[in-house]
Design a protein around this motif. Structure first.
Motif, short mmCIF file in Angstrom:
data_model
loop_
_atom_site.label_atom_id
_atom_site.label_comp_id
_atom_site.label_asym_id
_atom_site.label_seq_id
_atom_site.Cartn_x
_atom_site.Cartn_y
_atom_site.Cartn_z
N GLN A 183 5.47 7.60 26.17
CA GLN A 183 6.06 6.43 25.52
C GLN A 183 5.02 5.69 24.69
N TYR A 184 3.80 5.59 25.22
CA TYR A 184 2.75 4.87 24.51
C TYR A 184 2.42 5.55 23.18
N LEU A 185 2.27 6.87 23.22
CA LEU A 185 1.96 7.60 21.99
C LEU A 185 3.09 7.49 20.97
N SER A 186 4.34 7.51 21.47
CA SER A 186 5.48 7.37 20.58
C SER A 186 5.51 5.99 19.94
N GLN A 187 5.30 4.96 20.77
CA GLN A 187 5.31 3.59 20.25
C GLN A 187 4.11 3.35 19.33
N LYS A 188 2.98 3.98 19.65
CA LYS A 188 1.79 3.82 18.82
C LYS A 188 2.04 4.39 17.43
N ASN A 189 2.68 5.57 17.37
CA ASN A 189 2.99 6.16 16.07
C ASN A 189 3.95 5.27 15.27
N GLU A 190 4.96 4.72 15.98
CA GLU A 190 5.89 3.81 15.32
C GLU A 190 5.17 2.56 14.85
N SER A 191 4.26 2.06 15.70
CA SER A 191 3.51 0.86 15.36
C SER A 191 2.62 1.08 14.14
N ASN A 192 1.98 2.26 14.09
CA ASN A 192 1.12 2.57 12.94
C ASN A 192 1.92 2.64 11.65
N GLU A 193 3.12 3.21 11.74
CA GLU A 193 3.97 3.30 10.56
C GLU A 193 4.42 1.91 10.12
N LEU A 194 4.78 1.07 11.12
CA LEU A 194 5.20 -0.29 10.81
C LEU A 194 4.04 -1.09 10.23
N TRP A 195 2.84 -0.87 10.78
CA TRP A 195 1.66 -1.57 10.29
C TRP A 195 1.35 -1.17 8.85
N ALA A 196 1.49 0.11 8.54
CA ALA A 196 1.25 0.58 7.18
C ALA A 196 2.23 -0.07 6.21
N GLN A 197 3.49 -0.19 6.62
CA GLN A 197 4.49 -0.84 5.78
C GLN A 197 4.13 -2.30 5.54
N MET A 198 3.66 -2.97 6.60
CA MET A 198 3.28 -4.37 6.49
C MET A 198 2.10 -4.55 5.54
N CYS A 199 1.09 -3.68 5.66
CA CYS A 199 -0.07 -3.76 4.77
C CYS A 199 0.33 -3.50 3.32
N ASN A 200 1.24 -2.55 3.12
CA ASN A 200 1.73 -2.29 1.77
C ASN A 200 2.44 -3.52 1.20
N TYR A 201 3.17 -4.21 2.08
CA TYR A 201 3.87 -5.43 1.65
C TYR A 201 2.87 -6.49 1.21
N ILE A 202 1.82 -6.69 2.03
CA ILE A 202 0.79 -7.68 1.68
C ILE A 202 0.10 -7.31 0.38
N ASP A 203 -0.20 -6.03 0.21
CA ASP A 203 -0.88 -5.58 -1.02
C ASP A 203 0.00 -5.78 -2.26
N ASP A 204 1.31 -5.73 -2.07
CA ASP A 204 2.22 -5.91 -3.20
C ASP A 204 2.47 -7.39 -3.52
N TYR A 205 2.41 -8.25 -2.49
CA TYR A 205 2.81 -9.65 -2.66
C TYR A 205 1.69 -10.64 -2.33
N PHE A 206 0.44 -10.21 -2.44
CA PHE A 206 -0.67 -11.10 -2.06
C PHE A 206 -0.80 -12.32 -2.98
N THR A 207 -0.20 -12.28 -4.16
CA THR A 207 -0.27 -13.43 -5.06
C THR A 207 0.83 -14.45 -4.78
N THR A 208 1.69 -14.18 -3.81
CA THR A 208 2.76 -15.11 -3.44
C THR A 208 2.39 -15.80 -2.13
N ASP A 209 3.18 -16.79 -1.75
CA ASP A 209 2.96 -17.48 -0.48
C ASP A 209 3.63 -16.70 0.65
#
Length: 265
Positions: free
Chosen positions: A153-179
């Motif tokens: 379960q941990y490895l499965s959740q970790k993989n999901e978490s890494n994917e979610l984290w990558a999406q979040m970082c992409n979001y920040i990189d796209d919208y860093f000039t906004t609030d």
């Protein structure tokens, strides 16, 4: 695996505090209900392996897990940790020894959403209470299955978490000039704002605020160097409504105001 001892499910009162301590073996803690936080040191500390040892309260921690109903926390041997409860809770723990290969997990936290691990815990408690023939071997077998399930379960959740984290970082990189609303962003990843900031700093090396500032300054510098845009326009494009704040931040980052930096270039 060999169970050393079991602490049956126990009630914990709201605002109860379990002082910092460590064991010489693995400890699996299961929170049937309630909520709180456990702080810990990832570093191991040598000690007498036959006893539970409490640590002076003035020692500081550098990691934490927030827990809630059906949370699992696994601590490696000699990991200093404490527990603080936000609500009335019900907790179970089992301390066990495992050779290399039987359990190679590091200290971790996991939400047992399906309740599979809880079913193993309930079975372990029942075996321990009834003490039928061969119950120690049965308990060790059940614990092994629980740990394998935990690892999967941990490895499965970790993989999901890494994917979610990558999406979040992409979001920040796209919208860093906004609030960016970091509280909402934290909620989207399933963390509190404080835990989100801590995890972000662990992964990225800086706080979310510092990361945004760096992105903005790098972007502004590229505009100062490669365009003839007025500085006020560059400040706006970089996410600053206040030009003086932008200029001060630019000077702090690059050692010169935007105007002076452009002239030098």
């Amino acid at each position: 695996m060999e169970v050393k001892y079991i602490v049956h499910r126990q009630p914990r009162d709201k605002r109860q505090y379990i002082p910092a301590h460590y064991h010489s073996y693995y400890e699996l803690i299961y929170y049937f209900s309630g909520a709180g936080v456990t702080h810990y040191y990832p570093e191991n500390t040598p000690h007498n392996p036959s006893r539970l040892t409490y640590i002076p309260s003035f020692m500081k921690y550098n990691r934490q897990f927030e827990f809630k109903e059906r949370s699992c926390v696994l601590y490696q041997a000699d990991t200093i940790h404490d527990e603080s409860y936000y609500t009335d809770s019900e907790v179970f723990s089992v301390v066990f020894e495992a050779s290399q290969g039987e359990c190679d997990l590091k200290t971790l936290s996991l939400l047992d959403a399906s309740g599979v691990i809880e079913s193993y815990i309930n079975h372990i408690e029942k075996e321990f209470e009834q003490k039928n023939v061969g119950y120690p071997a049965m308990i060790n077998s059940l614990l092994t299955q629980a740990i394998i399930t935990l690892e999967r379960q941990y490895l499965s959740q970790k993989n999901e978490s890494n994917e979610l984290w990558a999406q979040m970082c992409n979001y920040i990189d796209d919208y860093f000039t906004t609030d960016i609303n970091f509280e909402m962003l934290a909620q989207s990843t399933g963390y509190s704002l404080g835990h989100f900031r801590e995890l972000f700093k662990q992964r990225m090396g800086v706080s979310p605020k510092t990361y945004i500032i760096r992105k903005r300054m790098d972007f502004a510098k590229s505009l100062v160097e490669s365009t003839t845009l007025p500085m006020q326009d560059i400040a706006m494009q970089a996410g600053y409504k206040d030009y003086f704040q932008f200029s001060a931040c630019f000077k702090k980052t690059f050692g010169a105001s935007p105007q002076v930096y452009r002239k030098r270039r």
